[in-house]
Design a protein around this motif. Sequence first.
Motif, PDB file in Angstrom:
ATOM      1  N   VAL A   1      69.735  35.723  75.161  1.00 27.33           N
ATOM      2  CA  VAL A   1      68.182  36.536  74.516  1.00 27.33           C
ATOM      3  C   VAL A   1      67.577  35.795  74.497  1.00 27.33           C
ATOM      4  CG1 VAL A   1      67.536  39.096  74.046  1.00 27.33           C
ATOM      5  CG2 VAL A   1      69.845  38.592  75.058  1.00 27.33           C
ATOM      6  N   ARG A   2      66.401  35.828  74.912  1.00 25.45           N
ATOM      7  CA  ARG A   2      64.663  35.418  73.999  1.00 25.45           C
ATOM      8  C   ARG A   2      64.072  36.679  73.884  1.00 25.45           C
ATOM      9  NH1 ARG A   2      63.678  31.757  79.252  1.00 25.45           N
ATOM     10  NH2 ARG A   2      64.700  33.226  80.000  1.00 25.45           N
ATOM     11  N   TRP A   3      63.459  36.608  72.595  1.00 23.87           N
ATOM     12  CA  TRP A   3      62.539  37.853  72.089  1.00 23.87           C
ATOM     13  C   TRP A   3      61.585  37.076  71.510  1.00 23.87           C
ATOM     14  CZ3 TRP A   3      65.348  42.480  69.748  1.00 23.87           C
ATOM     15  CH2 TRP A   3      64.499  43.266  68.674  1.00 23.87           C
ATOM     16  N   ALA A   4      60.406  37.888  72.511  1.00 23.82           N
ATOM     17  CA  ALA A   4      59.356  37.483  72.322  1.00 23.82           C
ATOM     18  C   ALA A   4      58.159  38.732  71.020  1.00 23.82           C
ATOM     19  CB  ALA A   4      58.304  37.234  73.466  1.00 23.82           C
ATOM     20  N   THR A   5      57.498  38.050  69.883  1.00 26.52           N
ATOM     21  CA  THR A   5      56.793  38.273  68.910  1.00 26.52           C
ATOM     22  C   THR A   5      55.099  38.228  70.014  1.00 26.52           C
ATOM     23  OG1 THR A   5      56.857  36.866  66.701  1.00 26.52           O
ATOM     24  CG2 THR A   5      58.414  38.761  67.749  1.00 26.52           C
ATOM     25  N   SER A   6      54.434  38.763  69.001  1.00 31.00           N
ATOM     26  CA  SER A   6      52.788  38.356  69.194  1.00 31.00           C
ATOM     27  C   SER A   6      52.539  37.226  68.111  1.00 31.00           C
ATOM     28  CB  SER A   6      51.746  39.668  69.085  1.00 31.00           C
ATOM     29  OG  SER A   6      52.077  40.321  67.532  1.00 31.00           O
ATOM     30  N   GLY A   7      53.814  37.284  67.136  1.00 30.40           N
ATOM     31  CA  GLY A   7      53.088  36.422  65.912  1.00 30.40           C
ATOM     32  C   GLY A   7      53.991  35.987  64.879  1.00 30.40           C
ATOM     33  N   LEU A   8      54.163  34.713  64.382  1.00 24.58           N
ATOM     34  CA  LEU A   8      55.126  34.763  62.836  1.00 24.58           C
ATOM     35  C   LEU A   8      54.483  35.914  61.617  1.00 24.58           C
ATOM     36  CD1 LEU A   8      55.770  30.534  62.879  1.00 24.58           C
ATOM     37  CD2 LEU A   8      57.374  33.022  63.520  1.00 24.58           C
TER      38      LEU A   8
ATOM     39  N   ILE B   1      61.123  34.213  69.586  1.00 23.41           N
ATOM     40  CA  ILE B   1      59.605  33.042  71.250  1.00 23.41           C
ATOM     41  C   ILE B   1      57.780  33.487  70.456  1.00 23.41           C
ATOM     42  CG2 ILE B   1      59.017  32.546  73.061  1.00 23.41           C
ATOM     43  CD1 ILE B   1      61.672  31.537  72.858  1.00 23.41           C
ATOM     44  N   PRO B   2      57.787  33.244  69.183  1.00 21.47           N
ATOM     45  CA  PRO B   2      56.292  33.629  68.749  1.00 21.47           C
ATOM     46  C   PRO B   2      55.142  33.625  69.662  1.00 21.47           C
ATOM     47  CG  PRO B   2      57.146  31.571  67.553  1.00 21.47           C
ATOM     48  CD  PRO B   2      58.246  31.820  69.032  1.00 21.47           C
ATOM     49  N   TYR B   3      54.392  34.340  69.543  1.00 18.53           N
ATOM     50  CA  TYR B   3      53.309  33.321  70.653  1.00 18.53           C
ATOM     51  C   TYR B   3      52.274  33.932  69.572  1.00 18.53           C
ATOM     52  CZ  TYR B   3      54.772  33.898  75.529  1.00 18.53           C
ATOM     53  OH  TYR B   3      55.512  33.707  76.306  1.00 18.53           O
ATOM     54  N   LYS B   4      50.878  33.716  69.851  1.00 23.51           N
ATOM     55  CA  LYS B   4      50.249  33.877  68.973  1.00 23.51           C
ATOM     56  C   LYS B   4      48.895  34.292  69.513  1.00 23.51           C
ATOM     57  CE  LYS B   4      49.388  28.707  66.209  1.00 23.51           C
ATOM     58  NZ  LYS B   4      49.644  27.973  66.195  1.00 23.51           N
ATOM     59  N   GLY B   5      48.568  35.569  69.540  1.00 22.83           N
ATOM     60  CA  GLY B   5      48.635  37.409  70.041  1.00 22.83           C
ATOM     61  C   GLY B   5      49.116  37.263  71.384  1.00 22.83           C
ATOM     62  N   ALA B   6      48.941  38.718  71.795  1.00 23.51           N
ATOM     63  CA  ALA B   6      49.229  39.302  72.064  1.00 23.51           C
ATOM     64  C   ALA B   6      49.361  39.487  74.363  1.00 23.51           C
ATOM     65  CB  ALA B   6      49.090  41.335  71.848  1.00 23.51           C
ATOM     66  N   GLY B   7      47.868  38.651  74.010  1.00 25.72           N
ATOM     67  CA  GLY B   7      47.002  37.902  74.947  1.00 25.72           C
ATOM     68  C   GLY B   7      48.178  37.561  76.474  1.00 25.72           C
ATOM     69  N   GLN B   8      48.614  36.933  75.975  1.00 24.87           N
ATOM     70  CA  GLN B   8      49.103  35.350  75.955  1.00 24.87           C
ATOM     71  C   GLN B   8      51.072  35.997  76.480  1.00 24.87           C
ATOM     72  OE1 GLN B   8      48.243  32.520  78.217  1.00 24.87           O
ATOM     73  NE2 GLN B   8      50.107  32.575  78.642  1.00 24.87           N
ATOM     74  N   GLN B   9      51.446  36.760  75.217  1.00 26.96           N
ATOM     75  CA  GLN B   9      52.789  37.330  75.637  1.00 26.96           C
ATOM     76  C   GLN B   9      52.609  38.219  76.367  1.00 26.96           C
ATOM     77  OE1 GLN B   9      53.268  40.500  72.538  1.00 26.96           O
ATOM     78  NE2 GLN B   9      55.224  40.079  72.833  1.00 26.96           N
ATOM     79  N   MET B  10      51.638  39.173  76.540  1.00 26.42           N
ATOM     80  CA  MET B  10      51.775  40.110  77.944  1.00 26.42           C
ATOM     81  C   MET B  10      51.920  39.246  78.972  1.00 26.42           C
ATOM     82  SD  MET B  10      52.321  43.098  79.279  1.00 26.42           S
ATOM     83  CE  MET B  10      51.410  44.475  78.121  1.00 26.42           C
ATOM     84  N   ASN B  11      51.325  38.291  79.329  1.00 23.35           N
ATOM     85  CA  ASN B  11      51.278  38.001  80.871  1.00 23.35           C
ATOM     86  C   ASN B  11      52.441  36.637  81.113  1.00 23.35           C
ATOM     87  OD1 ASN B  11      48.834  38.655  80.911  1.00 23.35           O
ATOM     88  ND2 ASN B  11      47.655  36.529  80.439  1.00 23.35           N
ATOM     89  N   ASP B  12      53.531  36.555  79.807  1.00 23.75           N
ATOM     90  CA  ASP B  12      54.346  35.535  80.426  1.00 23.75           C
ATOM     91  C   ASP B  12      55.098  36.676  80.353  1.00 23.75           C
ATOM     92  OD1 ASP B  12      53.011  33.261  79.858  1.00 23.75           O
ATOM     93  OD2 ASP B  12      54.421  33.092  78.557  1.00 23.75           O
TER      94      ASP B  12
END
Length: 328
Positions: A157-164, A186-197
Amino acid sequence: MAFHSRMSLLAALGAAGLMAAALPASAADNYPSRPIRLIVAYPTGGISDTVARALGERLSAQMGTSVVVENKAGAGGSIGIDAVAKAAPDGYTLGFASTSPLTLNPHVGHVNYDPQRDVAPVMSVMYSPVLIVATQSFAGKTFPDLVAQAKAKPGSVRWATSGLGTVGHVVLEQVKAKSKAELTLIPYKGAGQQMNDALGGQFEVMSTNASPALTQHMQAGRLRALAVGAPKRIESMAGVPTLAELGYPKANLTSTFGIFAPGKTPAAIINKLNAELNKALAEPEVHERLLKGGEVPTGGTPAQFAKAIHDEYVENARIVKEAGIKAD
């Protein structure tokens, strides 16, 4: 200024309040006499920007002066709050941000302001529920299904967040601590790319704040809410249980947003702003904008907001230390 203060947040806010209270009420008599700058600590187009502009429009009408909105995004809101902290404490520079730059960011990384002295809470505006949302890649139906899969197949289970070091990251760590399940961050750098993925099914689940865009994707069936961090169930998502209901009270977190002023702003000005902001928040148009985006209006006094910030600061210090959370 780096974060080195040894005073408690509440004590510092109390001392600042006593100093400001000594100033005469006339400090606010002629306020405002020129335009007010409202710094939004996030990019244009998001729910924070929308709400801040709606409040700015109402303040402008109520107080008879222009309210100029300026976006200063980055570092989880810290860049915008830093600009507020360094502005003249005269009521003509305000900030709109979540409480995280004061209560979470100082614990997980470096900030260039003292959150205990350089910023004064004016009013809590809203809280934004933290939603645990499944993508098309997750075959389960419920939050318990998610935990069960993570236990049966560790790391699947990969759990994404908008950042560390974000609130969504804290929620994940609290779920991991309670469930003992192995969840892959799975840390992103912002919510935009997180939503796209998320829409592309690049991971199984994500933690993210409520927003109009998220609501649209869930209504279209592209994403599914499994749980929500909120004091109670959200009216527009009555079938989605809170994390507390599911047995994860420490993960049941929200993001609180509010208006801030530079630390030494006179109490008379802060109180005047607070009264006008409460009036603006009660306007049907502003109220509806928040509810449509999944946000919950709050309001209240500066003292109430300061107390909430203090409590959140103390709790986040404990969580960050126990989980070993670090920002980028």
